[in-house]
Motif scaffolding. Structure first.
Motif, PDB file in Angstrom:
ATOM      1  N   ARG A  35       0.839  -1.200   0.000  1.00  0.00           N
ATOM      2  CA  ARG A  35       0.000   0.000   0.000  1.00  0.00           C
ATOM      3  C   ARG A  35       0.871   1.246   0.000  1.00  0.00           C
ATOM      4  O   ARG A  35       1.999   1.230   0.473  1.00  0.00           O
ATOM      5  N   TYR A  36       0.318   2.323  -0.518  1.00  0.00           N
ATOM      6  CA  TYR A  36       1.057   3.571  -0.548  1.00  0.00           C
ATOM      7  C   TYR A  36       1.166   4.144   0.862  1.00  0.00           C
ATOM      8  O   TYR A  36       0.338   3.894   1.735  1.00  0.00           O
ATOM      9  N   GLN A  38       0.953   6.802   3.700  1.00  0.00           N
ATOM     10  CA  GLN A  38       0.168   7.986   4.014  1.00  0.00           C
ATOM     11  C   GLN A  38       1.056   9.063   4.628  1.00  0.00           C
ATOM     12  O   GLN A  38       2.144   8.787   5.119  1.00  0.00           O
ATOM     13  N   SER A 243      -0.686   6.652  -5.670  1.00  0.00           N
ATOM     14  CA  SER A 243      -1.620   6.809  -4.561  1.00  0.00           C
ATOM     15  C   SER A 243      -2.870   7.536  -5.021  1.00  0.00           C
ATOM     16  O   SER A 243      -2.988   7.949  -6.176  1.00  0.00           O
ATOM     17  N   THR A 247      -3.708  11.771  -1.253  1.00  0.00           N
ATOM     18  CA  THR A 247      -2.376  11.573  -0.690  1.00  0.00           C
ATOM     19  C   THR A 247      -1.339  12.369  -1.470  1.00  0.00           C
ATOM     20  O   THR A 247      -0.388  12.914  -0.895  1.00  0.00           O
TER      21      THR A 247
END
Length: 590
Positions: A35-36, A38, A243, A247
């Motif tokens: 996942r990207y 944050q 993303s 983001t």
């Protein structure tokens, strides 16, 4: 298999719930992807911001766009693209990677030596952080009035680990040393007549740790020393979109807050479209503090493309914000881009595609037709022209005329169309404003054709069908009655007496009748040849202005128990109404 829905105890269908539509896990290798990251910025301000003015724009069609082509542009196509960008109003244009080969170097030299660059346009050239490439790049700019060198190096972890196998300090030093070389060669090679600028990009910003991206940019600025009158462009590229746009905006707000000497920094956005949200990412980055957007016309570029400058600019225009770029001849822009890139623009491409102002759906067509009529009424009530009031037509975000499109293709008719679209075509092309019930009648005739034959019915075909159905021509004469002449007079008791010269069933005939008006008298005359007709509805309007104006009359009749519409067109309103009756009578017997 029983296809009927399950039923509960009282016989009602079982309601759909979240459980009944739950998705099953796929066999795709989800575990391969992370996942990207944050951004920790709980007091972010960009969600409350609004874009109220155009950013600075840079077109990279001649560099980023060109390098992505199967067949890169020839010098002639490059020049065509450059001239288009200048005409449109772009003031910053990345014209190539002159150290990559002789073709790009020669093109940069050609536009400088041929004085093709307006005084207010800054050209930009790209280079990697290697001394021989930097020297060659600066040499290409000799004689340019306004020029920027754009240096980049990879800063993202995967590049540091896999491609260059360098530490953070080593990667940072590449950027610092490259900047120093750009300054040295610019001082040595370029004269005082060149207004010289510098741009740096940490590649790929969206994969680079924020603290490291900031560290590298600060090191670059320490060399360049931005100050009043000495701007630096820091370009933060989403070379691969990773993303959500939100983001991306967070990353820009974080950088904008933490950069020193921010007032001397032009913060630039360079989104690609790998997730399909480059336009949103660019717009949100502006809200988060970015000053400039880099992209290509129609989203040209590597893989899924760069951000689309046409869509971004037109999005501003549609909100009443001047994009500072001229899109008023969007078809010319599209045709030139297609020629230069040797790639077609999709017919659904926002604002520029062949079909983007076109509706086939009947409900959409009806709403558009009513929208145009409401605009005309509102303008008339205000004593202004339609172009002077706020645009408000359903399903059309902008007026197609504003980008050089006509209204001819706004509504096109196929099997999904309804009365509104067909009525719009007749009104727009032939000035015939059909009564609503006549619209319904004729739309069924068109619907029958599209259901039988399939495909689209063009405006020319609609008009041909309409003439065949309501307006027989000398080349396509049909029906029991042909009207030749008509005379009316008033009797002593106030009734209208009508004498009609006609052809009935192939024989010349004189019909006479009396009534409380020409139409009533004509119905009386028709009774003499066995036609039982009575008037249900009547309307008329002029088709044009002036002494030679014609009138269109629409008549709804009950003829031998059948309800039929007819239309008549004539310079004389009485003859037009009589022709409309003949049209209905002939249709009833057809």
């Amino acid at each position: 298999m029983n296809s009927q829905p399950s039923r509960n105890r009282v016989g009602r269908p079982t309601p759909i719930t979240a459980a009944t539509v739950a998705q099953r896990a796929t066999s795709m290798p989800i575990h391969k992807y992370g996942r990207y990251e944050q951004v920790d910025i709980p007091d972010r301000t960009w969600p409350d911001a609004r874009v109220t003015k155009a950013p600075r724009w840079l077109s990279t069609d001649l560099r980023d766009g060109n390098q992505a082509l199967i067949d890169p542009m020839s010098p002639a196509r490059k020049r065509e693209m450059f001239d288009l960008l200048v005409r449109m109003g772009y003031k910053e244009i990345e014209v190539g990677f002159p150290a990559s080969g002789q073709t790009d170097f020669d093109f940069v030299r050609s536009i400088i030596e041929q004085d093709a660059i307006p005084d207010d346009v800054t050209i930009s050239v790209l280079t990697q952080s290697r001394e021989e490439l930097i020297e060659r790049t600066v040499q290409s700019l000799v004689g340019a009035r306004r020029a920027t060198v754009h240096l980049y190096n990879a800063t993202a972890p995967v590049f540091r680990r896999v491609v260059f196998r360098g530490s953070r300090d080593q990667v940072r030093q590449i950027a610092v040393d490259g900047t120093r070389l750009v300054v040295e060669y610019a001082d040595k090679i370029l004269g005082d007549d060149t207004v010289f600028g510098y741009q740096y990009s940490p590649e790929i910003f969206t994969d680079t740790e924020l603290d490291f991206a900031l560290e590298v940019c600060e090191g670059v600025m320490d060399v360049w020393q931005p100050e009043e009158g000495r701007e630096i462009i820091l370009n933060l590229p989403a070379t691969v979109e990773r993303s959500t746009p939100s983001t991306h905006a967070d990353r820009f707000e974080w950088m904008s807050r933490n950069l020193s000497r921010r007032e001397y920094v032009c913060l630039s956005v360079h989104p690609h479209n790998d997730r399909g949200t480059a336009v949103a990412a660019a717009e949100l980055a502006l809200m988060a503090g970015a000053d400039r957007i880099e992209g290509c016309l129609f989203g040209q570029g590597e893989r899924t493309g760069n951000v689309d400058l046409v869509t971004l600019g037109m999005n501003l225009f549609s909100q009443g914000i001047d994009p500072q770029i001229d899109f008023s001849q969007i078809d010319e822009i599209r045709r030139t881009a297609e020629y230069c890139n040797q790639m077609e623009i999709h017919p659904r491409h926002p604002y520029a595609g062949d079909l983007v102002y076109t509706s086939f759906s009947g409900s959409h067509q009806d709403a558009i037709k009513k929208g145009f009529e409401a605009m005309e009424a509102d303008a008339a009530a205000q004593g202004r022209s339609v172009d002077e009031i706020e645009w408000a037509v359903p399903y059309l975000p902008i007026d197609p005329k504003d980008v050089g499109r006509s209204y001819e293709a706004v509504i096109r008719v196929n099997s999904q169309s309804g009365k509104g679209g067909i009525a719009y075509v007749l009104k727009n092309d032939h000035k015939l404003d059909l009564p609503r019930r006549m619209q319904i009648e004729f739309s069924k005739i068109i619907q029958n054709k599209t259901d039988t034959e399939g495909g689209e019915v063009t405006p020319a075909q609609i008009w041909a069908i309409f003439q065949d159905e309501y307006l027989p021509t000398p080349d396509n004469a049909w029906g029991r009655i042909t009207l030749h002449s008509a005379q009316t007079s008033s009797s002593s008791d106030g009734a209208d007496e009508l004498t009609v010269g006609a052809e009935v069933d192939g024989e010349a005939t004189t019909l006479t009748g009396r009534g409380n008006g020409p139409i009533s008298a004509f119905f009386d005359a028709l009774a003499g040849v066995g036609v039982d007709a009575r008037l249900l509805d009547y309307s008329e309007h002029t088709l044009s202005e002036g002494a030679s104006a014609q009138a269109a009359s629409y008549i709804e009749c009950a003829i031998d128990g059948r309800v039929m519409w007819g239309i008549g067109i004539d310079a004389n309103t009485t003859r037009a109404s009589l022709k409309a009756v003949v049209s209905a009578v002939n249709r009833a017997g057809r």
